[in-house]
Design a protein around this motif. Structure first.
Motif, PDB file in Angstrom:
ATOM      1  N   PRO B  45     -18.303 -11.832 -12.934  1.00  0.00           N
ATOM      2  CA  PRO B  45     -17.000 -12.501 -12.831  1.00  0.00           C
ATOM      3  C   PRO B  45     -15.830 -11.539 -12.624  1.00  0.00           C
ATOM      4  O   PRO B  45     -14.767 -11.945 -12.167  1.00  0.00           O
ATOM      5  CB  PRO B  45     -16.859 -13.213 -14.182  1.00  0.00           C
ATOM      6  N   LEU B  46     -16.046 -10.267 -12.987  1.00  0.00           N
ATOM      7  CA  LEU B  46     -14.946  -9.292 -12.868  1.00  0.00           C
ATOM      8  C   LEU B  46     -14.920  -8.598 -11.510  1.00  0.00           C
ATOM      9  O   LEU B  46     -13.920  -8.013 -11.119  1.00  0.00           O
ATOM     10  CB  LEU B  46     -15.078  -8.203 -13.947  1.00  0.00           C
ATOM     11  N   MET B  47     -16.056  -8.646 -10.830  1.00  0.00           N
ATOM     12  CA  MET B  47     -16.160  -7.864  -9.590  1.00  0.00           C
ATOM     13  C   MET B  47     -15.326  -8.452  -8.472  1.00  0.00           C
ATOM     14  O   MET B  47     -15.225  -9.668  -8.333  1.00  0.00           O
ATOM     15  CB  MET B  47     -17.620  -7.717  -9.165  1.00  0.00           C
ATOM     16  N   ASP B  48     -14.737  -7.570  -7.699  1.00  0.00           N
ATOM     17  CA  ASP B  48     -13.900  -7.930  -6.547  1.00  0.00           C
ATOM     18  C   ASP B  48     -12.660  -8.734  -6.916  1.00  0.00           C
ATOM     19  O   ASP B  48     -11.975  -9.279  -6.063  1.00  0.00           O
ATOM     20  CB  ASP B  48     -14.700  -8.711  -5.484  1.00  0.00           C
ATOM     21  N   LEU B  49     -12.387  -8.806  -8.221  1.00  0.00           N
ATOM     22  CA  LEU B  49     -11.195  -9.536  -8.662  1.00  0.00           C
ATOM     23  C   LEU B  49      -9.930  -8.830  -8.188  1.00  0.00           C
ATOM     24  O   LEU B  49      -8.964  -9.448  -7.774  1.00  0.00           O
ATOM     25  CB  LEU B  49     -11.204  -9.606 -10.197  1.00  0.00           C
ATOM     26  N   ARG B  50      -9.953  -7.508  -8.216  1.00  0.00           N
ATOM     27  CA  ARG B  50      -8.784  -6.721  -7.790  1.00  0.00           C
ATOM     28  C   ARG B  50      -8.496  -6.955  -6.318  1.00  0.00           C
ATOM     29  O   ARG B  50      -7.358  -7.042  -5.908  1.00  0.00           O
ATOM     30  CB  ARG B  50      -9.023  -5.223  -8.032  1.00  0.00           C
ATOM     31  N   LEU B  51      -9.596  -7.066  -5.562  1.00  0.00           N
ATOM     32  CA  LEU B  51      -9.437  -7.262  -4.118  1.00  0.00           C
ATOM     33  C   LEU B  51      -8.732  -8.589  -3.838  1.00  0.00           C
ATOM     34  O   LEU B  51      -7.837  -8.690  -3.014  1.00  0.00           O
ATOM     35  CB  LEU B  51     -10.817  -7.237  -3.461  1.00  0.00           C
ATOM     36  N   ARG B  52      -9.169  -9.618  -4.609  1.00  0.00           N
ATOM     37  CA  ARG B  52      -8.595 -10.944  -4.392  1.00  0.00           C
ATOM     38  C   ARG B  52      -7.113 -10.970  -4.768  1.00  0.00           C
ATOM     39  O   ARG B  52      -6.311 -11.630  -4.159  1.00  0.00           O
ATOM     40  CB  ARG B  52      -9.358 -11.974  -5.216  1.00  0.00           C
ATOM     41  N   ARG B  53      -6.793 -10.238  -5.845  1.00  0.00           N
ATOM     42  CA  ARG B  53      -5.405 -10.232  -6.312  1.00  0.00           C
ATOM     43  C   ARG B  53      -4.501  -9.461  -5.366  1.00  0.00           C
ATOM     44  O   ARG B  53      -3.316  -9.667  -5.319  1.00  0.00           O
ATOM     45  CB  ARG B  53      -5.321  -9.570  -7.693  1.00  0.00           C
ATOM     46  N   ARG B  54      -5.095  -8.518  -4.655  1.00  0.00           N
ATOM     47  CA  ARG B  54      -4.253  -7.559  -3.950  1.00  0.00           C
ATOM     48  C   ARG B  54      -3.970  -7.893  -2.503  1.00  0.00           C
ATOM     49  O   ARG B  54      -4.556  -7.327  -1.597  1.00  0.00           O
ATOM     50  CB  ARG B  54      -4.889  -6.178  -4.034  1.00  0.00           C
ATOM     51  N   GLU B  55      -3.098  -8.838  -2.306  1.00  0.00           N
ATOM     52  CA  GLU B  55      -2.602  -9.046  -0.952  1.00  0.00           C
ATOM     53  C   GLU B  55      -1.318  -8.243  -0.876  1.00  0.00           C
ATOM     54  O   GLU B  55      -0.391  -8.470  -1.650  1.00  0.00           O
ATOM     55  CB  GLU B  55      -2.334 -10.530  -0.728  1.00  0.00           C
ATOM     56  N   ILE B  56      -1.300  -7.281   0.030  1.00  0.00           N
ATOM     57  CA  ILE B  56      -0.162  -6.349   0.033  1.00  0.00           C
ATOM     58  C   ILE B  56       1.104  -7.040   0.543  1.00  0.00           C
ATOM     59  O   ILE B  56       1.116  -7.576   1.646  1.00  0.00           O
ATOM     60  CB  ILE B  56      -0.500  -5.091   0.872  1.00  0.00           C
ATOM     61  N   PRO B  57       2.146  -7.074  -0.284  1.00  0.00           N
ATOM     62  CA  PRO B  57       3.384  -7.725   0.155  1.00  0.00           C
ATOM     63  C   PRO B  57       4.139  -6.838   1.150  1.00  0.00           C
ATOM     64  O   PRO B  57       3.811  -5.663   1.320  1.00  0.00           O
ATOM     65  CB  PRO B  57       4.181  -7.861  -1.141  1.00  0.00           C
ATOM     66  N   SER B  58       5.153  -7.397   1.782  1.00  0.00           N
ATOM     67  CA  SER B  58       5.958  -6.579   2.712  1.00  0.00           C
ATOM     68  C   SER B  58       7.151  -5.997   1.972  1.00  0.00           C
ATOM     69  O   SER B  58       7.761  -6.684   1.150  1.00  0.00           O
ATOM     70  CB  SER B  58       6.471  -7.439   3.856  1.00  0.00           C
ATOM     71  N   PRO B  59       7.466  -4.756   2.254  1.00  0.00           N
ATOM     72  CA  PRO B  59       8.615  -4.153   1.560  1.00  0.00           C
ATOM     73  C   PRO B  59       9.940  -4.600   2.179  1.00  0.00           C
ATOM     74  O   PRO B  59       9.975  -5.002   3.344  1.00  0.00           O
ATOM     75  CB  PRO B  59       8.399  -2.662   1.794  1.00  0.00           C
ATOM     76  N   ASP B  60      11.003  -4.516   1.397  1.00  0.00           N
ATOM     77  CA  ASP B  60      12.338  -4.792   1.934  1.00  0.00           C
ATOM     78  C   ASP B  60      12.851  -3.466   2.527  1.00  0.00           C
ATOM     79  O   ASP B  60      13.488  -2.661   1.839  1.00  0.00           O
ATOM     80  CB  ASP B  60      13.249  -5.282   0.806  1.00  0.00           C
ATOM     81  N   LEU B  61      12.535  -3.244   3.786  1.00  0.00           N
ATOM     82  CA  LEU B  61      12.835  -1.943   4.412  1.00  0.00           C
ATOM     83  C   LEU B  61      14.337  -1.687   4.527  1.00  0.00           C
ATOM     84  O   LEU B  61      14.779  -0.550   4.371  1.00  0.00           O
ATOM     85  CB  LEU B  61      12.167  -1.845   5.785  1.00  0.00           C
ATOM     86  N   GLU B  62      15.129  -2.734   4.780  1.00  0.00           N
ATOM     87  CA  GLU B  62      16.584  -2.550   4.948  1.00  0.00           C
ATOM     88  C   GLU B  62      17.233  -2.096   3.649  1.00  0.00           C
ATOM     89  O   GLU B  62      18.048  -1.184   3.643  1.00  0.00           O
ATOM     90  CB  GLU B  62      17.235  -3.852   5.443  1.00  0.00           C
ATOM     91  N   LYS B  63      16.822  -2.764   2.552  1.00  0.00           N
ATOM     92  CA  LYS B  63      17.401  -2.441   1.246  1.00  0.00           C
ATOM     93  C   LYS B  63      17.063  -0.983   0.875  1.00  0.00           C
ATOM     94  O   LYS B  63      17.914  -0.228   0.410  1.00  0.00           O
ATOM     95  CB  LYS B  63      16.840  -3.400   0.194  1.00  0.00           C
ATOM     96  N   SER B  64      15.794  -0.622   1.118  1.00  0.00           N
ATOM     97  CA  SER B  64      15.377   0.743   0.791  1.00  0.00           C
ATOM     98  C   SER B  64      16.105   1.761   1.667  1.00  0.00           C
ATOM     99  O   SER B  64      16.462   2.842   1.205  1.00  0.00           O
ATOM    100  CB  SER B  64      13.872   0.902   1.002  1.00  0.00           C
ATOM    101  N   TRP B  65      16.348   1.398   2.933  1.00  0.00           N
ATOM    102  CA  TRP B  65      17.024   2.336   3.842  1.00  0.00           C
ATOM    103  C   TRP B  65      18.437   2.643   3.348  1.00  0.00           C
ATOM    104  O   TRP B  65      18.893   3.791   3.427  1.00  0.00           O
ATOM    105  CB  TRP B  65      17.058   1.790   5.275  1.00  0.00           C
ATOM    106  N   SER B  66      19.112   1.611   2.804  1.00  0.00           N
ATOM    107  CA  SER B  66      20.485   1.857   2.341  1.00  0.00           C
ATOM    108  C   SER B  66      20.470   2.876   1.182  1.00  0.00           C
ATOM    109  O   SER B  66      21.351   3.729   1.100  1.00  0.00           O
ATOM    110  CB  SER B  66      21.177   0.552   1.941  1.00  0.00           C
ATOM    111  N   VAL B  67      19.435   2.790   0.315  1.00  0.00           N
ATOM    112  CA  VAL B  67      19.330   3.767  -0.792  1.00  0.00           C
ATOM    113  C   VAL B  67      19.043   5.159  -0.224  1.00  0.00           C
ATOM    114  O   VAL B  67      19.675   6.152  -0.608  1.00  0.00           O
ATOM    115  CB  VAL B  67      18.195   3.355  -1.777  1.00  0.00           C
ATOM    116  N   ILE B  68      18.097   5.218   0.726  1.00  0.00           N
ATOM    117  CA  ILE B  68      17.687   6.519   1.287  1.00  0.00           C
ATOM    118  C   ILE B  68      18.858   7.168   2.031  1.00  0.00           C
ATOM    119  O   ILE B  68      19.166   8.346   1.821  1.00  0.00           O
ATOM    120  CB  ILE B  68      16.477   6.353   2.244  1.00  0.00           C
ATOM    121  N   SER B  69      19.536   6.384   2.880  1.00  0.00           N
ATOM    122  CA  SER B  69      20.612   6.988   3.684  1.00  0.00           C
ATOM    123  C   SER B  69      21.790   7.421   2.809  1.00  0.00           C
ATOM    124  O   SER B  69      22.420   8.436   3.074  1.00  0.00           O
ATOM    125  CB  SER B  69      21.088   6.015   4.774  1.00  0.00           C
ATOM    126  N   GLU B  70      22.022   6.658   1.737  1.00  0.00           N
ATOM    127  CA  GLU B  70      23.118   7.032   0.829  1.00  0.00           C
ATOM    128  C   GLU B  70      22.844   8.389   0.177  1.00  0.00           C
ATOM    129  O   GLU B  70      23.729   9.210   0.004  1.00  0.00           O
ATOM    130  CB  GLU B  70      23.219   5.952  -0.250  1.00  0.00           C
TER     131      GLU B  70
END
Lengths: 187, 233
Positions: B45-70
């Motif tokens: 029951p525990l096997m491959d549970l992590r795989l099922r949970r892990r759908e990679i979300p998309s990052p907020d690239l614009e928000k992060s860029w404002s931090v990086i450029s600042e």
């Protein structure tokens, strides 16, 4: 404009070149960080720190066939992740519910953790067991068995020997098996 | 496959992800090994549970860029030091330390304070003092500084400094014993030796003045008399 030109211009402080490099590699770096942390906000933090560090040190980057910009960026990202895992380890609180108890609850019903809350609990427990490993062991385990990187590649990324990587993997497996022993031992 | 390897694969299946070939390897072992099959069924029951949970979300690239450029494109407070500037900075710091050290040493030698003469130094007898001093003075009065090689001039300076230390030691003794005549002679000698020690190689006028002073003050004669008086006592 190609990547080489962007790097040259970024070294000269050109903001458009920085932006282009970020757009090209940002999502990939986020994915690497996410795979190791499992948290969107942590992965975004690591991605930001990676690019801030890379742009501040871009004048030290020397491109050659063995040292591509993407590999250089990956190494920075992995080091930032390692730092992050170390900080997290210091601040972590352990889950008090044992994996064996959760599993017993699941097995008594239908052999599958369909219930969302139970599934979350197991997920948290698994993450806690991984986070309880020393940060480098945790990272190496994830690189090897979640991303399926080969030993040589891991050693190159972390700048350590292949035997060192193997030792970390074998120790991590032993520690994780200890967390499973209560389940395995039950008749 | 050994049972330990099967255990490892089950662990990887729970905490990581099994590859297709690893899955196949494990399955063929489980068919032959009931004990590993039991462990697998408990862990399934525990096997491959992590795989099922892990759908990679998309990052907020614009928000992060404002931090990086600042953080990376804000104007620098201090200009970055380029390597050449760094070397100039290091060289000038060393030069300053050297110059300060030189003048500090010169000043201490001039004033005779702070550790001069050193406590560990023992004074010479008056006879040896006069014997040592005589050739120094004679040489100074007669020689032409322009023709003396640098190496010899440096050596002479070292001898003059040693003699200066000896003069100060003897002066202290004379002052302690209340011997006025000897004290006067040693004070004159101290003045002459300090001037000689601080004199630059091109100071011809000072050299002439000092030579005249040595002769006018009858230094050689007074030294001779001093030794004679001491030996007759």
């Amino acid at each position: 404009m190609n990547e080489h030109m962007n790097i040259v211009m970024a070294k000269d402080g050109n903001p458009d070149a920085f932006r282009q490099l970020y757009e090209e590699h940002g999502a990939r770096i986020f994915h690497i960080a996410y795979r190791h942390t499992g948290s969107r906000s942590d992965a975004e933090d690591i991605m930001q720190e990676t690019f801030i560090k890379a742009f501040k040190k871009i004048h030290t980057f020397r491109a050659n066939p063995k040292n591509r910009f993407s590999s250089w960026l990956n190494t920075i990202c992995i080091n930032q992740t390692l730092d992050h895992l170390r900080k997290q380890k210091r601040a972590r609180r352990h889950d008090q519910v044992s994996l064996s108890d959760i599993l017993q609850g699941i097995q008594s019903r239908n052999h599958s953790p369909e219930d969302k809350a139970e599934s979350k609990q197991i997920g948290r427990h698994i993450n806690n067991a991984l986070s309880a490993l020393p940060p480098k062991q945790h990272l190496i385990f994830e690189m090897r068995y979640s991303q399926h990187m080969d030993i040589k590649n891991i050693a190159q990324t972390l700048r350590c020997s292949q035997s060192n990587v193997k030792t970390h993997i074998s120790r991590a497996l032993k520690k994780l098996q200890k967390t499973l022993e209560p389940i395995w031992r039950k008749p | 496959m050994k049972c330990q390897k099967a255990k490892d694969l089950i662990t990887i299946g729970i905490y990581g992800r099994l590859t297709a070939s690893q899955k196949q390897e494990l399955e063929s072992h489980l068919k032959e090994c009931p004990e590993c099959m039991r462990l697998y069924e408990k862990s399934a029951p525990l096997m491959d549970l992590r795989l099922r949970r892990r759908e990679i979300p998309s990052p907020d690239l614009e928000k992060s860029w404002s931090v990086i450029s600042e953080q990376t494109m804000a104007p620098r407070r201090f200009p970055r030091i380029i390597p050449a500037q760094k070397w100039i900075l290091v060289a000038s710091s060393l030069l300053i330390v050297f110059i300060l050290g030189y003048f500090a040493g010169k000043e201490v030698l001039k004033t005779g304070q702070r550790g001069f003469p050193p406590e560990s130094m023992t004074p010479l007898s008056l006879t040896s003092y006069a014997d040592h001093l005589k050739p120094v003075l004679v040489n100074f009065v007669n020689q032409d500084k322009k023709e003396t090689p640098d190496k010899i001039q440096r050596l002479e300076k070292e001898i003059i400094r040693d003699m200066l230390l000896q003069t100060r030691l003897l002066k202290e003794l004379a002052s302690h014993n209340g011997n006025r005549e000897r004290l006067e002679l040693l004070q004159d000698m101290e003045f002459i030796l300090v001037s000689m020690s601080n004199m630059e190689s091109g100071d011809q006028e000072i050299a002439r003045h000092l030579a005249r002073m040595i002769q006018e003050k009858n230094i050689s004669l007074r030294l001779k008399e001093l030794i004679t008086v001491k030996s007759s006592i």
